[in-house]
Design a protein around this motif. Structure first.
Motif: not given
Length: 492
Positions: A351-352, A355, A359
């Motif tokens: 999940d990180t 993200d 970004e």
């Protein structure tokens, strides 16, 4: 321990019947490592069983049992060894449904994937039952004419086998079958996330006629200390490891102290290359297999998608549509097509990375959700315009996420594919056979799926280049990994 009725309703057996003790010298025994190890169902986060926690002394007992059984097993006629391995295959096929349900329960993978794993895992016993009687040597005349050159393949000795959680049956049988076919004995240390399958299979080996001590199985929360102790025991002569490159590096350093023969099947970062002239439907079919087999938790999983600009939009849209259509749920539910990840740490890590990619300019076409059910779930995800520096492109994802980038030329695709320390497998889709073979030769990997999303086969040599490993499993190469080659100079 009682089983959750909602889980039991999906099972044809009682998981609490699986022995949770160490299997050493043909006997089930408690570990001396302290408290038992909990086994967690990734679909619910609940405890489904416990297994014994082996101490270093237990590991040494397993080595002693394997060493005591070595001379007798090595002297067993190849045909006898072959028949025992064949019986292991037959028993696994007879119990395919039970084993598949057990794998789905402790691993989380969809039941269909688990059934496929059992068939694949069993096939190693059938294949190496045939190889056991074909371990041929060589006889030739020395170029000088002074003597004959006689070459034999002898069992290397006691083998330590360390396996991961993602294929709890296949990773064990891919090592045990060739070891036994060659005449070796072994100590298996399966991952503590998925130990029940290893113990269920130990019962099958015994029923098939594998003598006491030939296969020993231990689980431990102190894996580093236990494996290190075994590798420093002079009775151990072989290490076969499947797992991360990071751990593989450490084990190679440990094995160097006693110059132990090492087979290493390590991490991957598989490129999936789609050229403009590829059959779109075939490429999408292949992508779903290469990416979503085992929910993406496979070292052979397609990790980076490089799609030529002319077909990129259609391929990305098609893959997103197919990924959205997958039913996410508990692995042991027959309707599930994508199960949970192995634990919460895996969910948080991926999940990180998603993200971070967003970004950096990536766009999510499908998925990216982590709240799709109770348990360790991440919805099947597709991202486009993923920057080259994103961790999704540089690291092994081990989950249901497909990051896509666009390329223009053949040379660019090859350069992108090779821009990694890993080299396990690559996938190439094109209808131009010359191009397909040309790219396959230039891609730095031990295996290539050319217009195929699945390459693994017990009859084929499995392994990687660069930091993806050493040696090969499967094929005739697999049995040779457990042999010493002896040359005898003969005059007559």
């Amino acid at each position: 321990m009682s089983m959750d009725p909602q889980i039991s309703a999906h099972l044809s057996f009682d998981p609490t019947d699986i022995p949770g003790r160490l299997f050493i010298g043909g006997q089930w025994r408690q570990g001396r490592g302290g408290s038992d190890i909990d086994v967690i169902d990734p679909s619910s986060g609940s405890i489904i069983g416990q297994v014994a926690d082996a101490s270093v002394d237990d590991a040494m007992d397993a080595v002693a049992a394997a060493h005591d059984a070595l001379s007798g097993w090595a002297a067993t006629a190849p045909r006898k060894r072959s028949e025992i391995l064949r019986r292991c295959f037959e028993l696994m096929i007879e119990r395919k449904q039970m084993l598949a349900e057990l794998i789905s329960l402790e691993n989380g993978k969809a039941l269909g994937d688990a059934q496929g794993e059992v068939a694949y895992a069993a096939e190693f016993f059938r294949w190496f039952s045939e190889e056991a009687v074909r371990l041929n040597g060589d006889l030739s005349v020395a170029p000088s004419g002074a003597n004959r050159i006689l070459v034999q393949h002898q069992p290397i000795g006691v083998a330590v086998l360390v396996t991961p959680w993602n294929f709890p049956a296949a990773m064990a049988t891919r090592k045990i079958a060739p070891a036994l076919a060659a005449g070796c004995t072994c100590v298996l240390k399966p991952a503590t996330e998925t130990p029940l399958t290893a113990y269920a299979l130990a019962e099958i080996y015994r029923e098939a006629g594998v003598p006491d001590g030939v296969v020993n199985v231990i689980t431990t929360s102190k894996a580093g200390a236990a494996v290190s102790a075994m590798l420093h025991d002079p009775r151990v002569r072989k290490l076969s490891f499947t797992g991360s490159t990071e751990v593989g590096r450490r084990l190679l350093r440990e094995a160097a102290d006693t110059v132990i023969s090492c087979s290493m099947e390590l991490g991957g970062n598989a490129p999936f290359i789609v050229f403009d002239d590829a059959d779109l439907g075939a490429a999408l079919d292949g992508a779903m297999v290469a990416k979503m087999r085992n929910g993406g938790e496979a070292c052979t999983a397609a990790n980076r998608f490089y799609v030529q600009e002319g077909i990129a939009e259609a391929f990305s849209a098609g893959l997103a549509e197919r990924m959205k259509a997958l039913k996410v749920g508990p692995g042991y539910d027959a309707a599930t097509q994508c199960g949970p990840l192995i634990n919460q740490d895996a969910v948080s890590r991926i999940d990180t990375w998603i993200d971070e990619a967003v970004e950096g300019g990536a766009r999510v076409l499908a998925g990216g959700e982590t709240d799709v059910g109770k348990g360790y779930f991440l919805s099947p995800t597709v991202l486009t315009s993923v920057p080259a520096g994103a961790r999704l492109m540089r690291e092994e994802i081990f989950g249901p996420v497909a990051p896509i980038a666009v390329f223009k030329t053949e040379d660019e695709a090859i350069a992108l594919a090779n821009n990694t320390e890993y080299g396990l497998i690559a996938y190439v889709f094109t209808q131009d056979l010359a191009r397909g073979l040309r790219v396959s030769e230039k891609v730095e990997s031990g295996m290539v799926g050319l217009n195929r999303g699945l390459a693994s086969d017990p009859a084929a040599p499995f392994g990687g280049t660069k930091q993806s490993g050493l040696g090969r499993e499967g094929a005739h190469h697999g049995i040779l990994e457990f042999c010493e080659t002896k040359y005898i100079a003969v005059s007559w």
